[in-house]
Design an enzyme around this catalytic site. Structure first.
Site: not given
Length: 632
Positions: A311, A517
């Site tokens: 990521d 997020e």
């Protein structure tokens, strides 16, 4: 007259030199021959590559630090757009294509001409791009229970992504969100792993249908209309304690396999090209450093043959604070089995650090070769070597009417009817199109940014109606009612206004503001003000249907009794007309809850099958209505 005699050895020397020159010009390179099997092409290219060229392939950098010169000098393997990272505001498809081809020409000018692959977060359509069709977020698709619809959305997303010259998407998210306090819960199809598994059919839409005899675990991309997909985030991202993003998932091996792993089994069988590692930990071990799961289980047991990508700054976050010991992060991440690192900015530090560790036998060459073979396999399968440069043949696919109709269908099927009438004998929905005067109220009725949510144009999403092209719910209502019906819009009306206007009924649209997020982590899950006040003012004075725009179940128990009808609409995207289609009876309600709707946050986490299961609305709940065939 006698001719001078040329020594025979000189003639031979000249002929030998000529043959060398000719063979150099026409040297046959197997890796450039599409007729050769992929393993042969990979091995031929690997045999030609230096360590510098191999490590370059393992690097993914952000668009903002990329250039043709950087691509050429460092042999960079991949470039990405972070959330909201665009070549220019409201950039056209051609502007995207020109930028990407500029980077690609740098890659093609290297000694071996290995093309780079450009990746982007196309998580509900090509969502960074102006004018793209924005589909409902995954939670809404989970409510449809329609894998074939997900496949069609995948195919449409692939075309809209290819329209901008991009062949690789960081989707789908196959997280199983077990706690709605998590800020990424809307990126999860369901709390139920079976639904998540079913919806991995989107992989087939993105990448194309695999031939029946394809080997399992090998990446597959059908052609230029398709893109390489990325199943994420491996593994357990949706199971963290209290839903805290990037945190620790505490669960035994059986639980990990039965809840969080099934989506990966099906994605790998469907030929998913890449898998992204999760920021989160499993029982205290960072996934980006978990060799047992990444190499041992994913690569060796599940036989995944695509490449594993980190990521964003994922290896940096192996340590706390992030980047505190970068050489350790490199060692731990690469040794765990990560093949491509989303650096995304400090690429020279990463390249220098990894090169040092290989040259000093800290990381074996075999690990580098495994990574590069996997990356090249995906690039060969994608057809990148044959078609490295994007063309404009798909630009008309961006935001096409056909795709908008598909998104509108998805919105209709995603809506969950939670209440309809104060009693079952007195339903409010479907609403009549012809009446004297109706009220539309609420912060989310006329706000395209709010109804699209996070990951739309900007990473965190936006407010207002200027972010892209679409239809708000208010506009959809006006489009749908009879021309004689007076539609009054008041965002935050007071009770007196509602009482004094003699409305036939009211439609209240409220919910969460956009987030992505960690910014979406919430311990209270309340509807922001003035939402609750608007519900009270309107529903206390007139028959009302409340539409909740949210990325997850939110606290609504205190208000349900005052409502005549209640609809969970999730984050529907640009095609708000789909909401009006069902509200006024052109289509029936069919959506079912993809996750449990709790009474209070004190109950969380609470998932179907738990001993303490006592929901406001249970998993799978959803009232239905029949479409009205004609209006009197």
């Amino acid at each position: 007259m006698a001719r001078p005699r040329i020594p025979i050895f000189l003639v031979g020397l000249v002929l030998w030199c000529l043959s060398l020159t000719t063979s150099a010009k026409s040297e046959y390179m197997k890796y450039k021959d599409p007729k050769q099997p992929v393993p042969v092409r990979i091995q031929d290219l690997m045999n030609r590559m230096t360590l510098e060229e191999k490590i370059g392939q393992m690097v993914q950098i952000e668009r903002s630090v990329a250039s043709a010169e950087v691509m050429k000098k460092y042999f960079i393997g991949s470039v990405l757009s972070g959330g909201g990272s665009v070549p220019a505001p409201q950039a056209s498809a051609k502007t995207w294509i020109d930028m990407i081809n500029g980077f690609q020409k740098g890659s093609l000018s290297t000694r071996l001409g290995i093309p780079m692959m450009y990746g982007i977060d196309a998580v509900h359509g090509n969502n960074n791009v102006y004018k793209a069709t924005i589909f409902p977020h995954n939670i809404g698709l989970g409510a449809t229970r329609d894998p074939e619809l997900a496949k069609k959305i995948g195919a449409a997303t692939a075309l809209e992504t290819r329209a901008t010259g991009i062949p690789y998407v960081f989707a789908p998210c196959i997280a199983v969100c077990r706690d709605p306090r998590w800020g990424r819960c809307y990126e999860s199809y369901s709390e139920d792993p079976k639904i998540v598994q079913a919806m991995t059919e989107i992989v087939t839409g993105l990448q194309g249908d695999m031939p029946a005899n394809s080997p399992k675990g090998v990446p597959f991309v059908a052609g230029k209309k398709n893109v390489a997909a990325c199943a994420k985030h491996f593994v357990g991202d949706g199971g963290t304690t209290k839903g805290i993003n990037e945190n620790n998932t505490v669960i035994d091996w059986h639980g990990l396999l039965s809840i969080h792993m099934p989506g990966y089994y099906t994605s790998i069988i469907k030929g998913v090209s890449t898998i992204m590692i999760s920021y989160s930990s499993w029982n205290g071990i960072k996934m980006h450093a978990n060799r047992d799961l990444v190499t041992g289980f994913l690569k060796n047991t599940l036989r995944f043959r695509g490449f594993v990508i980190s990521d964003w700054q994922g290896i940096d976050r192996i340590t706390y604070p992030p980047h505190a010991n970068y050489s350790y992060s490199i060692q731990a991440g690469i040794s765990a089995g990560i093949d491509m690192v989303m650096v995304p900015y400090n690429y020279t530090e990463f390249i220098d650090g990894l090169t040092y560790q290989v040259q000093n036998n800290i990381i074996p060459m075999s690990r580098i070769d495994d990574a590069v073979k996997r990356i090249l396999r995906v690039k060969f399968v994608m057809g990148l070597f044959e078609n490295p440069l994007a063309d404009d043949s798909f630009v008309d696919q961006l935001g096409s009417q056909e795709h908008r109709e598909l998104a509108r269908e998805a919105v209709r099927k995603s809506l969950v009817l939670l209440k309809n009438g104060k009693s079952a004998n007195d339903p409010l929905l479907p609403l009549p199109k012809r009446t004297s005067k109706i009220l539309v109220a609420g912060t989310h009725a006329d706000n395209l940014g709010y109804q699209c949510g996070g990951w739309t144009i900007q990473w965190q999403g936006l407010s207002g109606n200027n972010l892209t092209i679409g239809t708000t719910i208010l506009t959809a209502i006006k489009n749908t009612v009879d021309s004689s019906t007076n539609v009054v819009y008041e965002e935050s009306p007071d009770a007196e206004f509602v009482k004094s206007n003699n409305f036939s009924y009211a439609i209240v649209v409220v919910g969460e503001q956009p987030y992505a997020e960690t910014n979406g982590d919430s311990m209270n899950l309340t509807i922001p003000d003035p939402g609750p006040t608007t519900i009270a003012n309107v529903c206390g004075a007139v028959k009302c249907v409340v539409i909740i725009i949210s990325g997850r179940p939110v606290v609504i128990q205190p208000y349900v009794d005052s409502m005549d009808a209640l609809v969970g609409a999730w984050l529907p995207g640009t095609e708000g007309q789909g909401v009006a289609d069902v509200l006024f009876g052109d289509y029936g309600f069919t959506g079912k809850l993809p996750r449990t709707w709790f009474k209070t946050v004190d109950q969380l986490p609470m998932n179907v099958g738990d001993p303490h299961y006592d929901p406001l609305f249970p998993f799978g709940f959803g009232l239905s209505t029949e479409p009205i065939t004609s209006y009197v």
